[in-house]
Motif scaffolding. Sequence first.
Motif, PDB file in Angstrom:
ATOM      1  N   GLU A  66      51.858  29.878  42.065  1.00  0.00           N
ATOM      2  CA  GLU A  66      49.587  30.569  41.944  1.00  0.00           C
ATOM      3  C   GLU A  66      49.241  29.105  42.033  1.00  0.00           C
ATOM      4  O   GLU A  66      49.216  28.749  40.906  1.00  0.00           O
ATOM      5  CB  GLU A  66      49.905  31.843  40.971  1.00  0.00           C
ATOM      6  N   LEU A  67      47.997  29.075  43.446  1.00  0.00           N
ATOM      7  CA  LEU A  67      47.171  28.441  43.332  1.00  0.00           C
ATOM      8  C   LEU A  67      46.725  28.461  41.559  1.00  0.00           C
ATOM      9  O   LEU A  67      45.973  29.493  41.414  1.00  0.00           O
ATOM     10  CB  LEU A  67      46.217  28.700  44.022  1.00  0.00           C
ATOM     11  N   PRO A  68      46.125  27.089  41.465  1.00  0.00           N
ATOM     12  CA  PRO A  68      45.146  27.033  40.087  1.00  0.00           C
ATOM     13  C   PRO A  68      44.122  26.729  39.779  1.00  0.00           C
ATOM     14  O   PRO A  68      43.764  27.937  39.231  1.00  0.00           O
ATOM     15  CB  PRO A  68      46.454  24.981  39.474  1.00  0.00           C
ATOM     16  N   TRP A  69      43.396  27.537  40.793  1.00  0.00           N
ATOM     17  CA  TRP A  69      42.049  27.875  40.476  1.00  0.00           C
ATOM     18  C   TRP A  69      42.010  29.683  41.572  1.00  0.00           C
ATOM     19  O   TRP A  69      40.567  29.738  41.776  1.00  0.00           O
ATOM     20  CB  TRP A  69      41.106  27.199  42.047  1.00  0.00           C
ATOM     21  N   ILE A  70      42.416  30.319  40.848  1.00  0.00           N
ATOM     22  CA  ILE A  70      43.082  32.103  41.277  1.00  0.00           C
ATOM     23  C   ILE A  70      42.038  32.362  39.889  1.00  0.00           C
ATOM     24  O   ILE A  70      41.101  33.064  40.357  1.00  0.00           O
ATOM     25  CB  ILE A  70      44.257  32.385  41.668  1.00  0.00           C
ATOM     26  N   ASN A  71      42.679  32.131  39.475  1.00  0.00           N
ATOM     27  CA  ASN A  71      42.065  32.922  37.609  1.00  0.00           C
ATOM     28  C   ASN A  71      41.192  31.454  36.239  1.00  0.00           C
ATOM     29  O   ASN A  71      41.548  30.810  37.181  1.00  0.00           O
ATOM     30  CB  ASN A  71      43.012  33.888  37.159  1.00  0.00           C
ATOM     31  N   CYS A  72      41.255  32.468  35.590  1.00  0.00           N
ATOM     32  CA  CYS A  72      40.584  31.182  34.878  1.00  0.00           C
ATOM     33  C   CYS A  72      40.703  31.183  33.226  1.00  0.00           C
ATOM     34  O   CYS A  72      40.970  31.364  32.071  1.00  0.00           O
ATOM     35  CB  CYS A  72      38.883  32.080  33.976  1.00  0.00           C
ATOM     36  N   ASN A  73      42.514  31.561  33.593  1.00  0.00           N
ATOM     37  CA  ASN A  73      43.721  31.900  32.741  1.00  0.00           C
ATOM     38  C   ASN A  73      44.199  30.376  32.764  1.00  0.00           C
ATOM     39  O   ASN A  73      45.092  29.579  32.393  1.00  0.00           O
ATOM     40  CB  ASN A  73      44.574  32.413  32.967  1.00  0.00           C
ATOM     41  N   ASN A  74      43.141  29.093  32.425  1.00  0.00           N
ATOM     42  CA  ASN A  74      43.760  27.650  32.507  1.00  0.00           C
ATOM     43  C   ASN A  74      43.178  27.539  30.860  1.00  0.00           C
ATOM     44  O   ASN A  74      42.276  27.402  30.608  1.00  0.00           O
ATOM     45  CB  ASN A  74      43.837  26.854  33.563  1.00  0.00           C
ATOM     46  N   THR A  75      44.009  26.275  31.027  1.00  0.00           N
ATOM     47  CA  THR A  75      43.137  25.034  29.753  1.00  0.00           C
ATOM     48  C   THR A  75      41.792  24.472  30.083  1.00  0.00           C
ATOM     49  O   THR A  75      40.721  24.238  29.393  1.00  0.00           O
ATOM     50  CB  THR A  75      44.539  23.870  29.668  1.00  0.00           C
TER      51      THR A  75
END
Length: 765
Positions: free
Chosen positions: A326-335
Amino acid sequence: MNLPGCPTFTDIRSSIATHARNAHTAEDMLNISRFMCHDTKIADKFYAINLNPRQALEHRRLFKAALEGPELSPVKEEPKLKHARRKAAKPRKRAREEESQADSSRSQSSEDSASSEGEDVEAESHPRGHCICIWRSPLHPLHSCGLAQQPMLRGRLPVTHMSSAIAPVKPSSTTGPKEVELILVKEQNGVQFTTSTLVSPTGQTHPSGRERETWGKKIDFLLSVIGFAVDLANVWRFPYLCYKNGGGAFLVPYLFFMVIAGMPLFYMELALGQYNREGAAGVWKICPIFKGVGFTVILISLYVGFYYNVIIAWALFYLFSSFYGELPWINCNNTWNSPNCSDLNGTLLNETHKATPALEYFERGVLHLQDSSGIDDLGLPCWQLTSCLAVVLVILYFSLWKGVKTSGKVVWITATMPYIVLTVLLLRGVTLPGAIDGIKAYLSVDFLRLCDAQVWIEAATQICFSLGVGFGVLIAFSSYNKFSNNCYRDAIITSSINSLTSFFSGFVIFSFLGYMSQKHNVALDKVATDGPGLVFIIYPEAIATLPGSSVWAVIFFFMLLTLGIDSAMGGMESVITGLIDEFKFLHKHRELFTLFIVVSTFLISLICVTNGGIYVFTLLDHFAAGTSILFGVLIESIGIAWFYGVDRFSDDIQEMIGQRPGLYWRLCWKFVSPCFLLFMVVISFATFNPPKYGDYYFPTWANVVGWCLSISSMIMVPLYVIYKFCSLPGSFCDKLAYAITPETEHHLVERGEVRQFTLHHWLVV
């Protein structure tokens, strides 16, 4: 003075003009006749001749006619020539024995005399008793037939006797400078005949006599120039400027400045490098006082490399990230995401939720901008970006370490891949909802915008920077061409491809921007932007919404990687070629010197991959190649068109490609382009705005550092002028004469013959 038996120059010219079918044939034959007669006064300049068999036979016939008289000799003379050779090759045995020893001694005497003059002369006793004297010399335009040829011609019979045994010039299958080999055969009965052969040199040699590496194939050069000129700015800047400044109407000022300034300057740099076969500093042997501008463009290319390679590192980082499930810039659930992040799909982004996942991924996940408060708080280099930067520079090193032989192969991928990817993306983009609206906005024509002076200024600025003039890259690349390469055709082709690529990429960009505008239900101008934000924020966000988004992301960022690599290769090659041509001892250590440049660039570029590295990046981008590059090209055009002379420069081009530039090009070089560049320099100072990144404004000391960086390259011009005047002997007028006269003509200064001190030099076009 003509040698005994040779017709006068006037007679030869008159006869050849009568019998030659066209001007080129007449010129070629006139040069051959000058050379064959060894007229030391008129043989000071002749051209490389490239003949096919039919031309060779015609030239032989015309040459014979020129020497024997106004009547044309029969074309088919081979039987007579064959008979003459056979008769000369079979002298009587007794005469051969009586003359053998005398001929050998004369041959030895000729060899010793010619060797003392520095020419390559060979003499030997023929197996059948006659003496053969061979003289070889490169057909270089500045070579003169001097006294070195005299020993071979001692005892020469009148040309009317010799002409019946003149052999046809052997055709050559290659282009470029040739060597002529003259063989004078003298028999005991006094019969002489001469054969001449155009011999291809073992390699394309430098004017100084040193062999110079050349491109493996012509297409290698074209792809390298196209790859350098077509860079990331073609994708992220031109389409936005076109949209912002009246759509299709923007093409009017853009094409206008392309024709009057872009193409002439592009052509000028290609011809300058190809004729002189040196880097950006070495070419100024044509006018030594301007060598400082060579160091100016070398420094600018070096400065640009410090931050341009960082963009490629970003693209490589995104490319690696695209291989995730999953591309890391799709959602806001990252650190790295902040509470301000919003991944609302298909709704209007309001003032409360400004940050998209793609924006936060770029600024917080890649750049770590949240860990820096400004340019005075940089922090340590980020290890992920440092690793990507190291990979980029390793690729650059192994692409450049062996010179154009290796870089010419790399561009087969890096220069062609962007066109394949752009085509694929366009085919996908036009199928998206809203894509047609985006393309219509891109092409919409608003001619009223042409009344705005800012539109014309931005068109002129785009021309100056999009073609890559002034970085020394075009000079470096063309210096590895064959001498007779058609640089005029290359200039037209490559500059046109560059502009067409910019226009074509606009369809790709705006098809996706139209899709984003409809998806978020916002006006197109809310999503349209330029610069890194377009390719690292807006476009990744659009790709993330497509089925198979990871595949499209890999394709897109691989295109960015290839776009950046060949442009970075060009900039680094400009530095390497410019310095190793200026400091000759570096030629033997090109691999080590390339490694030194690469490592130095890497170490300095580390400052741009720190937590606050984006601020340093912005500062370098604003000052390293702005006003300074315009200033450098201005001085370059003045030096060539006014001090060296546009007429002399046109003669050089005619010598290479066989045709003189038209009046249009000469007027542009001498008047239009310098005025255009002077206008751009003034505008760049008048419209200067301090750099900023988002809402961050740089402190005063940062702007001072930026101006110092810009001035450090421009100041090389006056510094070298001062150095040159201090190092030359004599009075001020003597110093000036030597400083503005080509190095190959310094002997004329000693006689008081300085072209630049005459009114005709400054008025002629």
